[in-house]
Enzyme design. Structure first.
Site, PDB file in Angstrom:
ATOM      1  N   LYS A  88      -4.509  -0.294  -4.038  1.00  0.00           N
ATOM      2  CA  LYS A  88      -4.494   0.567  -2.879  1.00  0.00           C
ATOM      3  C   LYS A  88      -4.147   1.960  -3.392  1.00  0.00           C
ATOM      4  CE  LYS A  88      -3.598  -2.670   0.487  1.00  0.00           C
ATOM      5  NZ  LYS A  88      -2.919  -3.466   1.819  1.00  0.00           N
TER       6      LYS A  88
ATOM      7  N   ARG B  50      -0.740 -10.281  -3.170  1.00  0.00           N
ATOM      8  CA  ARG B  50      -2.243 -10.787  -2.871  1.00  0.00           C
ATOM      9  C   ARG B  50      -2.833  -9.621  -3.710  1.00  0.00           C
ATOM     10  NH1 ARG B  50      -5.890  -8.063   0.160  1.00  0.00           N
ATOM     11  NH2 ARG B  50      -7.530  -9.487   1.223  1.00  0.00           N
TER      12      ARG B  50
END
Length: 304
Positions: free
Chosen positions: A225, A265
């Site tokens: 991210k 994740r």
């Protein structure tokens, strides 16, 4: 209670003795991380099986990008992308999570063999989602969400991001419980990168204990991210591309595992699978004085 016993388990899913690893299969042409690489059903199923071979405990299949500015696909297209991949992986014995905000996709995925529904809106995007999941008796991920990210970083202003995210997640969990989903089937996710700047994401990672205090297993989804790109770039550098953030992702995975996360994740599984196992070994050594498998063994360094 130590982190190993306190990370919780989710009814309806296997019980892992460490932080679980959720591998990501994006069946999309426009994911921020790997858009288009796994768009073909056969290739996507093979990729999911490869992730399991590399150490994934479950695989999260999604057919709609949630990156900032992404345009929503229609229901028929999402179903076309997702259902064959879910069915193909489930038929191979893979524990499958479906990443969707649509109740219809969740329902058909569960019928095709999915074991978990991972809704980044926590049931807010589709009012039918909670009844569908409750009726199926499926586990459900409740993520912190403040709206679709079309048009930029929506409502990403906080006075105290940790307190506000915890409070908003608590309210959402209460709504999900009221909708009939059992408490032992709820997972919470702080929603890193969703309506959050880098400093918000880092603050949440620094206070995962506050999120765990909600009383439900915690999923941490930091993989590749933007905040990791900011950290790696430094104050004036350009952030590295998403696929060059896997080492940083593994570092976050180790930190999350140490903090008691139920699962992480990730897109690239092997490094994170190693990271969570090392975190478990260190925690085991702290609580018992001996690491798993260490009895009767001496490393090469110790023999010198």
């Amino acid at each position: 209670m130590n982190n190993l016993s306190g990370r919780g388990r989710v009814a309806g899913l296997p019980a892992w003795d460490r932080c679980a690893v959720m591998g990501v299969v994006n069946v999309t042409p426009d994911s921020f991380s790997d858009g288009g690489r796994w768009f073909d059903t056969t290739v996507a199923v093979k990729h999911g099986l490869d992730l399991v071979a590399e150490g994934a405990d479950l695989v999260d299949v999604g057919g709609e990008s949630t990156r900032p500015g992404a345009t929503r696909v229609d229901e028929a297209e999402e179903l076309r992308r997702v259902i064959p991949v879910v069915r193909g992986l489930a038929s191979e014995g893979v524990v499958v999570s479906v990443d969707t905000m649509r109740a219809s996709v969740a329902a058909q995925s569960l019928a095709a063999g999915a074991a978990l529904v991972n809704d980044v809106s926590g049931g807010l995007a589709d009012p039918a989602m909670i009844p569908v999941v409750a009726d199926a008796g499926a586990p459900f991920v409740v993520m912190h969400w403040r709206g679709f990210l079309q048009g930029g970083n929506v409502k990403g202003v906080y006075e105290d991001v940790v307190t506000e995210v915890v409070d908003e997640l608590h309210a959402r969990v209460e709504a999900v419980l009221a909708g009939g989903i059992a408490p032992d089937r709820i997972v919470v996710d702080p929603g890193l990168g969703f309506s959050k700047e880098a400093e918000h994401d880092l603050a949440l990672l620094a206070h995962l204990d506050r999120l765990r205090a909600l009383g439900h297993p915690l999923l941490v989804a930091a993989s590749r991210k933007r905040f990791l790109g900011r950290v790696l770039a430094g104050p004036e550098g350009a952030p590295p591309p998403a696929r060059e953030r896997d080492a940083a992702t593994a570092a976050v995975s180790a930190l999350a595992a140490h903090a008691g996360a139920w699962a992480v994740r990730v897109h690239e599984v092997r490094a994170t699978a190693d990271a969570v196992r090392v975190a478990r070994a260190v925690e085991e050594a702290r609580t018992t004085g001996r690491a798993p498998g260490a009895e009767g063994e001496r490393g090469a360094e110790g023999a010198r």
